[in-house]
Scaffold this motif. Structure first.
Motif, PDB file in Angstrom:
ATOM      1  N   SER A   1       0.825  -1.209   0.000  1.00  0.00           N
ATOM      2  CA  SER A   1       0.000   0.000   0.000  1.00  0.00           C
ATOM      3  C   SER A   1       0.860   1.260   0.000  1.00  0.00           C
ATOM      4  O   SER A   1       0.468   2.275  -0.575  1.00  0.00           O
ATOM      5  CB  SER A   1      -0.912   0.020   1.226  1.00  0.00           C
ATOM      6  OG  SER A   1      -1.843  -1.023   1.164  1.00  0.00           O
ATOM      7  N   MET A   2       2.000   1.182   0.632  1.00  0.00           N
ATOM      8  CA  MET A   2       2.873   2.355   0.704  1.00  0.00           C
ATOM      9  C   MET A   2       3.722   2.528  -0.556  1.00  0.00           C
ATOM     10  O   MET A   2       4.158   3.638  -0.850  1.00  0.00           O
ATOM     11  CB  MET A   2       3.789   2.251   1.926  1.00  0.00           C
ATOM     12  CG  MET A   2       3.032   2.356   3.230  1.00  0.00           C
ATOM     13  SD  MET A   2       4.058   2.077   4.660  1.00  0.00           S
ATOM     14  CE  MET A   2       5.219   3.405   4.545  1.00  0.00           C
ATOM     15  N   THR A   3       3.934   1.450  -1.288  1.00  0.00           N
ATOM     16  CA  THR A   3       4.732   1.513  -2.507  1.00  0.00           C
ATOM     17  C   THR A   3       3.846   1.959  -3.659  1.00  0.00           C
ATOM     18  O   THR A   3       2.774   1.421  -3.882  1.00  0.00           O
ATOM     19  CB  THR A   3       5.338   0.130  -2.827  1.00  0.00           C
ATOM     20  OG1 THR A   3       6.058  -0.327  -1.701  1.00  0.00           O
ATOM     21  CG2 THR A   3       6.254   0.204  -4.024  1.00  0.00           C
ATOM     22  N   GLU A   4       4.330   2.935  -4.385  1.00  0.00           N
ATOM     23  CA  GLU A   4       3.536   3.479  -5.471  1.00  0.00           C
ATOM     24  C   GLU A   4       3.514   2.514  -6.650  1.00  0.00           C
ATOM     25  O   GLU A   4       4.544   2.043  -7.109  1.00  0.00           O
ATOM     26  CB  GLU A   4       4.145   4.814  -5.922  1.00  0.00           C
ATOM     27  CG  GLU A   4       3.254   5.603  -6.835  1.00  0.00           C
ATOM     28  CD  GLU A   4       3.820   6.988  -7.087  1.00  0.00           C
ATOM     29  OE1 GLU A   4       3.661   7.454  -8.215  1.00  0.00           O
ATOM     30  OE2 GLU A   4       4.413   7.554  -6.171  1.00  0.00           O
ATOM     31  N   GLY A   5       2.344   2.172  -7.116  1.00  0.00           N
ATOM     32  CA  GLY A   5       2.187   1.307  -8.272  1.00  0.00           C
ATOM     33  C   GLY A   5       2.194  -0.180  -7.958  1.00  0.00           C
ATOM     34  O   GLY A   5       2.045  -0.993  -8.862  1.00  0.00           O
ATOM     35  N   ALA A   6       2.393  -0.558  -6.708  1.00  0.00           N
ATOM     36  CA  ALA A   6       2.405  -1.980  -6.350  1.00  0.00           C
ATOM     37  C   ALA A   6       1.029  -2.408  -5.861  1.00  0.00           C
ATOM     38  O   ALA A   6       0.266  -1.606  -5.323  1.00  0.00           O
ATOM     39  CB  ALA A   6       3.445  -2.239  -5.272  1.00  0.00           C
TER      40      ALA A   6
END
Length: 61
Positions: free
Chosen positions: A23-28
């Motif tokens: 959730s914190m990683t963009e695009g994952a």
């Protein structure tokens, strides 16, 4: 029973960690399979470490 509870808590905590990091990683996106494989690996590592650590008290010299 010890192995079951170790896997149960590892499964829950690793999936929670996988969800939060994705959730914190963009695009994952959250991947259930990756969390499950990681939980099995963590369980095996915990069981290996607990079997290596000695259980006897240390003798004082």
């Amino acid at each position: 029973m010890r192995i079951f509870w170790t896997f149960f808590w590892s499964f829950l905590l690793v999936h929670m960690l996988t969800y939060v990091v994705s959730s914190m990683t963009e695009g994952a996106s959250y991947n259930f399979a990756q969390g499950s494989i990681s939980a099995v690996v963590v369980t095996v590592l915990i069981l290996i470490v607990t079997s290596i650590i000695p259980n006897e008290p240390v003798q004082k010299h």
